[in-house]
Design an enzyme around this catalytic site. Structure first.
Site, PDB file in Angstrom:
ATOM      1  N   ILE A 103       0.848  -1.209   0.000  1.00  0.00           N
ATOM      2  CA  ILE A 103       0.000   0.000   0.000  1.00  0.00           C
ATOM      3  C   ILE A 103       0.873   1.245   0.000  1.00  0.00           C
ATOM      4  CG2 ILE A 103      -1.553   1.395   1.454  1.00  0.00           C
ATOM      5  CD1 ILE A 103      -2.950  -1.252   2.217  1.00  0.00           C
ATOM      6  N   ASP A 145       0.247   3.809  -5.875  1.00  0.00           N
ATOM      7  CA  ASP A 145      -0.393   5.123  -5.981  1.00  0.00           C
ATOM      8  C   ASP A 145      -1.889   5.044  -5.711  1.00  0.00           C
ATOM      9  OD1 ASP A 145       1.604   5.360  -8.924  1.00  0.00           O
ATOM     10  OD2 ASP A 145       2.080   6.126  -6.932  1.00  0.00           O
ATOM     11  N   SER A 188      -7.563   6.693  -5.276  1.00  0.00           N
ATOM     12  CA  SER A 188      -6.598   6.762  -6.364  1.00  0.00           C
ATOM     13  C   SER A 188      -5.840   8.067  -6.168  1.00  0.00           C
ATOM     14  CB  SER A 188      -7.304   6.756  -7.721  1.00  0.00           C
ATOM     15  OG  SER A 188      -6.402   7.120  -8.743  1.00  0.00           O
ATOM     16  N   ARG A 189      -4.535   7.957  -5.937  1.00  0.00           N
ATOM     17  CA  ARG A 189      -3.779   9.167  -5.615  1.00  0.00           C
ATOM     18  C   ARG A 189      -3.516  10.030  -6.846  1.00  0.00           C
ATOM     19  NH1 ARG A 189       0.484   6.902  -1.023  1.00  0.00           N
ATOM     20  NH2 ARG A 189      -0.772   5.112  -0.502  1.00  0.00           N
ATOM     21  N   VAL A 190      -3.750   9.484  -8.014  1.00  0.00           N
ATOM     22  CA  VAL A 190      -3.596  10.293  -9.234  1.00  0.00           C
ATOM     23  C   VAL A 190      -4.879  11.057  -9.492  1.00  0.00           C
ATOM     24  CG1 VAL A 190      -3.306  10.159 -11.737  1.00  0.00           C
ATOM     25  CG2 VAL A 190      -1.844   8.818 -10.228  1.00  0.00           C
TER      26      VAL A 190
END
Lengths: 178, 508, 131
Positions: free
Chosen positions: B341, B345, B370-372
Site C-alpha cells: 500500500i 499510488d 486513487s492518488r492520481v
C-alpha cells in the site's frame, strides 16, 4: 258616466271634492306620512338587504353561468389535450415498435456474427491443436534421432579411435583453445 | 499448420550436427557441493556475480541456476529447473550474464514461463531482443506525470478511482471477492475500446486450471492477441515464482521503451512474498518479521517502481501496474499489505460483506483511493462523477438510518433513495466492461434525478433500456461522447429526454 | 575448541607455508580438521589449497584422456597451462578413462577445458535436443 254623475251629485251637495270622494284629508296626510315613514323604514332596513340578496343572487347566477362556460371550455381543452396525448402516445408506440424491431434485427445479426466468430475460433483452435501435435511429433522424432546418432557414434568411436589420432586431436584442441 | 516433412527434419539434423562445436573453451568451473529444496551450493566460481546465471551440467542436459548468496567459501544458487537431475560433484560453469528473457511482439498471444519458454504447446519463442529480468527503474528526469486515463470499463473505478497510464493501483481483498475478475475486465476493455494497450498477466503460484480458464476466456473475448501470460503454478520451484513478476515486467518494458503502452497485472504478490521467504530461509538468510527476510519491501518496491510514464523525450510510453494482494479476514494492516500500500499510488479495496450483499464489484468506496485522481480521468466522466461521489458518501453516512423509513424527513429520504439507486447503478456483470459514453449516460441519468421514479430493483433494466435507446436514436452524439470530451448542452438535453421517457416505463 | 575460520583463510595460509617449504603445516591442518570435525570437507580444503597455490604460480593440472599420454603431448599440455595461467611450475596428474572416448579434459583449479568426444555427444543429446 255613472261615476261622473255620482261625483257631480256628491260635489253639488257639499261643494268639497275630497269630501265628495270620501277622502279624509287629515287621514290622508297621516297615511301619506305613514306611507313615507314606511318607505323610509323599508328603504333603510329592508330594501338594502333585499337588493343585496337580489344582487347576490344575480352574482351567483352570473358566476354559475361563467363557471359553466369555463367548464365547457375546459372540457373542450381536456378533450383536445387528450387527443394530443393519444397522438403522442401513438407516435411513441410506433417509435418503440420500430426501435424494438430494429433492436431485434440487430440482436439477430449480432448473434449470427458471434456464432460465426465462435465457429471460426473453434476451427482455428482445431488447426492450432493439429499444428501443435505435429510440432510435438517433430520434436520427439528429432530427439530420438539425435539420441540414436550419439549412441552409434559412441559405439563406433569406442572401437575405432586409437592413441595416435587421439594425440593429434588433443594437439588440435589445445591449439584452438589458445 | 506445419507438416511433418522428413526432408526438412533431416536437413535440420545435419545442420545441428555440423554446427556442433568440437572445441571447448577454457571456462571457469566450480562443483556442486550439495543440493536440496531447490537450492544448490557450489564450490569455486569465485568471480561469479550476484544474480548471474550458472549452468550445471547433468547427464540429461544443462540445468540453470542463478547465484544469490555469494559467501566466502561457497555460492548459494537457486535452481531454475528440477533439482532431481542435479547431484553433488557435477560441474558448474558461469554463463557470463545475468538472467534475461525474450521480449518483443513474438510473445503476444502466448503463454510462457518466467524464462520465456512456451507453455501453450506452441513453437519456441523466436525473438530478436532480450530484456533484463532485474533492471533499474527509470530515473526522475526520465518520467512524466500521469495524465492519460487507463479505462478499466468498470464504472465504479473509472468514475471514483480513475487509473492513469503509468500508475500503480493496488487491488486488495480477501480470497474470492473478485480481484482477478476486475483485472480480466480491464484487459477485455483494452481490446473492446481498441486502446492499443498490451496486457501482461503474471500468474504467480496460481492453479493451472484457473490459468487455462483465463486463457480460454481471453480468447473468446478476442483479447489474447494483445496479451502475454507469464504463468507459474504452485507446483513450480519457488525460484520461478520469485522471477515471474520481474520477467513479466521485462516483457512489458519492451513496449514501454518503444513508445507503446502496457498493463501489468501481478496475481498475486502475496504468493510472491511467500515464495521469496521460502527461498531466503533455504539460503539461510536471517528471518525478520513473520519470517520474511529483511528486504521483502525492496522485493516489491523495485518491481513496482519500473511501472512508470516516460517523458516525451523517451517516447512517451507507459507501464501501468495492477498488483493484487490477498488479505486474511480483511486485515489490510498486515505486513505485506501495508508494504505494498505504501508503494502504490492508490488501492481498490474489495470487501467480502459487499460481495455477499450482491454488490459486485464489491468495491469499498470509503477505503479505496486513487492518488492520481482526476488528472487521469476523461473530461466526460469527470464532469458527472463529482455528484456520484458526493451522493454515495452521503448515502454511506445515512445508510444505517435507511431502516427507519417513514420516520425520516424528506431530505434524508431523498439522499437515501438516491444512494440506493447509485449503488444499484454501479453494480456490473463480469465480462461486460462499459465504454465512456455508457458510463457518462448512466451516471447522469441517476445523478440528474431522471431515474428518481424508477425503483432501485429496476435501475439496471432502465439503464439498459436507456443505453439502447440512445445508441439507436443519437448514435452520432454518443460516438462523440465516447471520445471523452465533456457532454455539450445538446447532448445533455438528449440524455435527459431519453432518460425521462425510459423512466416512465419503470415508474413505481 | 579451536575457533572456526573460513576455509579460504585457512587454505591460503597453508599454501603460503607450503610454498615456503614448511611441510609441518599439513599435520597442523589435519589436526585442525579433526578438532573442528570437518574431515568430510578435506577434498574441498585440498581444492582450495591447490587454488591458492595456483594463484601463487604453482599449478596442479588434472588431465583425463582415453589413452595414456606421450611425453610430447605432456609437454604441449604443460606449455598450454603455463601460457594460460602464467604459472611458474606446472604439475600434471594423469587419469586414463576409456569412457571419454577421445580428446582431453584438462582441469586446473577454478577452470576446465573439456574437448572430449564424450562431452560432445552429451551436448548433442541434451542441448541440441531442446533446440
Amino acid at each position: 258616466m255613472t261615476f261622473y254623475t255620482t261625483v257631480a251629485e256628491a260635489t253639488s251637495g257639499s261643494g268639497d271634492l275630497l269630501s265628495a270622494l270620501g277622502i279624509n284629508w287629515q287621514l290622508l296626510i297621516i297615511q301619506i306620512v305613514a306611507f313615507l315613514l314606511l318607505v323610509a323604514l323599508l328603504g333603510r332596513f329592508v330594501y338594502p338587504w333585499l337588493m343585496k340578496s337580489v344582487d347576490q343572487r344575480q352574482k351567483d347566477i352570473e358566476d354559475a353561468k361563467n363557471a359553466s362556460i369555463e367548464a365547457q371550455r375546459a372540457a373542450q381543452q381536456s378533450q383536445k389535450d387528450g387527443e394530443a396525448l393519444l397522438d403522442e402516445a401513438r407516435r411513441e408506440a410506433t417509435d418503440i415498435v420500430a426501435t424494438a424491431k430494429q433492436e431485434a434485427s440487430d440482436i439477430v445479426s449480432t448473434s449470427e456474427e458471434k456464432s460465426r466468430l465462435v465457429a471460426e475460433r473453434i476451427a482455428k483452435e482445431a488447426r492450432d491443436d493439429i499444428g501443435r501435435d505435429v510440432e510435438a511429433a517433430r520434436k520427439q522424432l528429432r530427439a530420438e534421432t539425435l539420441e540414436l546418432v550419439a549412441l552409434a557414434t559412441e559405439k563406433v568411436v569406442g572401437k575405432v579411435h586409437t592413441k595416435k589420432p587421439d594425440e593429434a586431436l588433443i594437439a588440435e584442441a589445445l591449439k584452438e583453445s589458445k | 499448420m506445419s507438416n511433418l516433412s522428413i526432408t526438412e527434419l533431416s536437413k535440420d539434423l545435419r545442420q545441428a550436427i555440423e554446427g556442433l562445436e568440437t572445441q571447448g573453451d577454457f571456462d571457469e568451473t566450480g562443483i556442486v557441493l550439495r543440493v536440496g529444496d531447490g537450492v544448490v551450493w557450489v564450490h569455486g566460481l569465485r568471480s561469479a556475480g550476484y544474480s548471474e546465471v550458472l549452468h550445471i551440467e547433468t547427464p540429461s542436459g544443462v540445468v540453470e541456476a542463478f547465484a544469490l548468496n555469494l559467501l566466502e567459501d561457497e555460492i548459494g544458487a537457486v535452481l531454475l529447473g528440477d533439482d532431481a537431475e542435479v547431484k553433488a560433484g557435477q560441474t558448474v560453469r558461469r554463463k557470463g550474464s545475468v538472467l534475461t528473457v525474450p521480449v518483443g511482439d513474438a510473445l503476444l498471444g502466448r503463454v510462457v514461463d518466467p524464462l520465456g519458454r512456451p507453455m501453450d504447446g506452441g513453437p519456441a519463442i523466436k525473438s530478436k531482443a532480450e530484456g533484463l529480468v532485474e533492471r533499474d527503474a527509470p530515473g526522475v528526469m526520465d518520467r512524466k506525470s500521469v495524465h492519460e486515463p487507463l479505462m478499466t470499463g468498470i464504472a465504479a473505478i473509472d468514475s471514483m478511482f480513475p487509473i492513469g497510464r503509468g500508475q500503480r493501483e493496488l487491488i486488495i481483498g480477501d480470497r474470492q471477492v473478485g480481484k482477478t475478475a476486475l483485472t480480466i475486465d480491464t484487459m477485455i476493455n483494452q481490446a473492446r475500446q481498441n486502446t492499443g494497450v498490451v496486457n501482461v498477466y503474471v500468474a504467480i503460484g496460481q492453479k493451472l486450471s484457473k490459468i487455462a480458464r483465463l486463457v480460454d476466456r481471453l480468447k473468446q473475448e478476442g483479447v489474447m492477441d494483445q496479451t502475454i501470460i507469464v504463468a507459474t503454478s504452485s507446483s513450480d520451484p519457488a525460484s520461478l515464482l520469485y522471477l515471474a513478476p520481474y520477467a513479466g515486467t521485462a516483457m512489458g518494458e519492451y513496449f514501454r521503451d518503444n513508445g507503446g503502452h502496457a498493463l501489468m497485472i501481478y496475481d498475486d504478490l502475496t504468493k510472491h512474498a511467500v515464495a521469496y521467504r521460502q527461498m531466503s530461509l533455504l539460503l539461510r538468510r536471517p528471518p525478520g518479521r513473520e519470517a520474511y527476510p529483511g528486504d521483502v519491501f525492496y522485493l516489491h518496491s523495485r518491481l513496482l517502481e519500473r511501472s512508470a510514464k516516460l517523458s516525451d523525450a523517451l517516447g512517451g510510453g507507459s507501464l501501468t501496474a495492477l498488483p493484487i494482494i490477498e488479505t486474511q479476514a480483511g486485515d489490510i494492516s498486515a505486513y505485506i499489505p501495508t508494504n505494498v500500500i505504501s508503494i502504490t499510488d492508490g488501492q481498490i479495496f474489495l470487501e467480502t460483506d459487499l460481495f455477499y450483499q450482491g454488490i459486485r464489484p464489491a468495491i469499498s468506496a470509503g477505503l479505496s483511493v486513487s492518488r492520481v485522481g482526476g488528472a487521469a480521468q476523461t473530461a466526460g466522466v469527470k464532469s458527472v462523477s463529482g455528484n456520484l461521489k458526493l451522493g454515495l458518501s452521503q448515502f454511506r453516512e445515512l445508510a444505517s438510518f435507511a431502516q427507519f423509513g417513514s420516520d425520516l424527513d424528506e431530505a434524508t429520504k431523498h439522499q437515501i433513495d438516491r444512494g440506493q439507486r447509485l449503488t444499484e447503478l454501479l453494480k456490473q456483470s463480469q465480462y461486460a466492461p462499459m465504454s465512456i459514453w455508457q458510463q457518462v449516460v448512466s451516471i447522469l441519468a441517476v445523478t440528474g434525478g431522471h431515474f428518481d421514479d424508477v425503483s432501485p430493483e429496476h435501475i439496471k433494466e432502465a439503464q439498459e433500456a436507456l443505453l439502447s435507446r440512445l445508441w439507436h436514436d443519437e448514435k452520432k452524439d454518443m460516438q462523440e461522447l465516447d471520445k471523452g470530451a465533456k457532454p455539450t448542452e445538446t447532448v445533455l438535453k438528449h440524455i435527459k429526454k431519453a432518460a425521462e421517457s425510459v423512466s416512465k416505463g419503470f415508474k413505481e | 575448541m579451536a575457533r572456526r575460520l573460513s576455509r579460504r583463510v585457512v587454505t591460503s595460509f597453508v599454501a603460503e607455508r607450503l610454498q615456503e617449504g614448511d611441510k609441518s603445516v599439513v599435520k597442523q591442518l589435519a589436526a585442525y580438521l579433526v578438532t573442528t570435525r570437518q574431515i568430510r570437507m578435506l577434498a574441498l580444503y585440498v581444492r582450495d589449497i591447490e587454488s591458492s597455490l595456483a594463484k601463487k604460480g604453482d599449478v596442479i593440472a588434472d588431465v583425463t584422456t582415453a589413452f595414456s599420454l606421450s611425453a610430447e603431448t605432456k609437454k604441449h599440455i604443460n606449455a598450454f597451462v603455463a601460457a594460460e595461467t602464467g604459472a611458474l611450475s606446472v604439475s600434471l596428474r594423469e587419469h586414463v578413462k576409456s569412457e571419454v572416448l577421445g580428446g582431453l579434459r584438462l582441469h586446473i583449479p577454478g577452470k576446465e577445458l573439456d574437448t572430449t568426444v564424450q562431452r560432445q555427444l552429451t551436448t548433442l543429446r541434451t542441448q541440441l535436443k531442446k533446440a
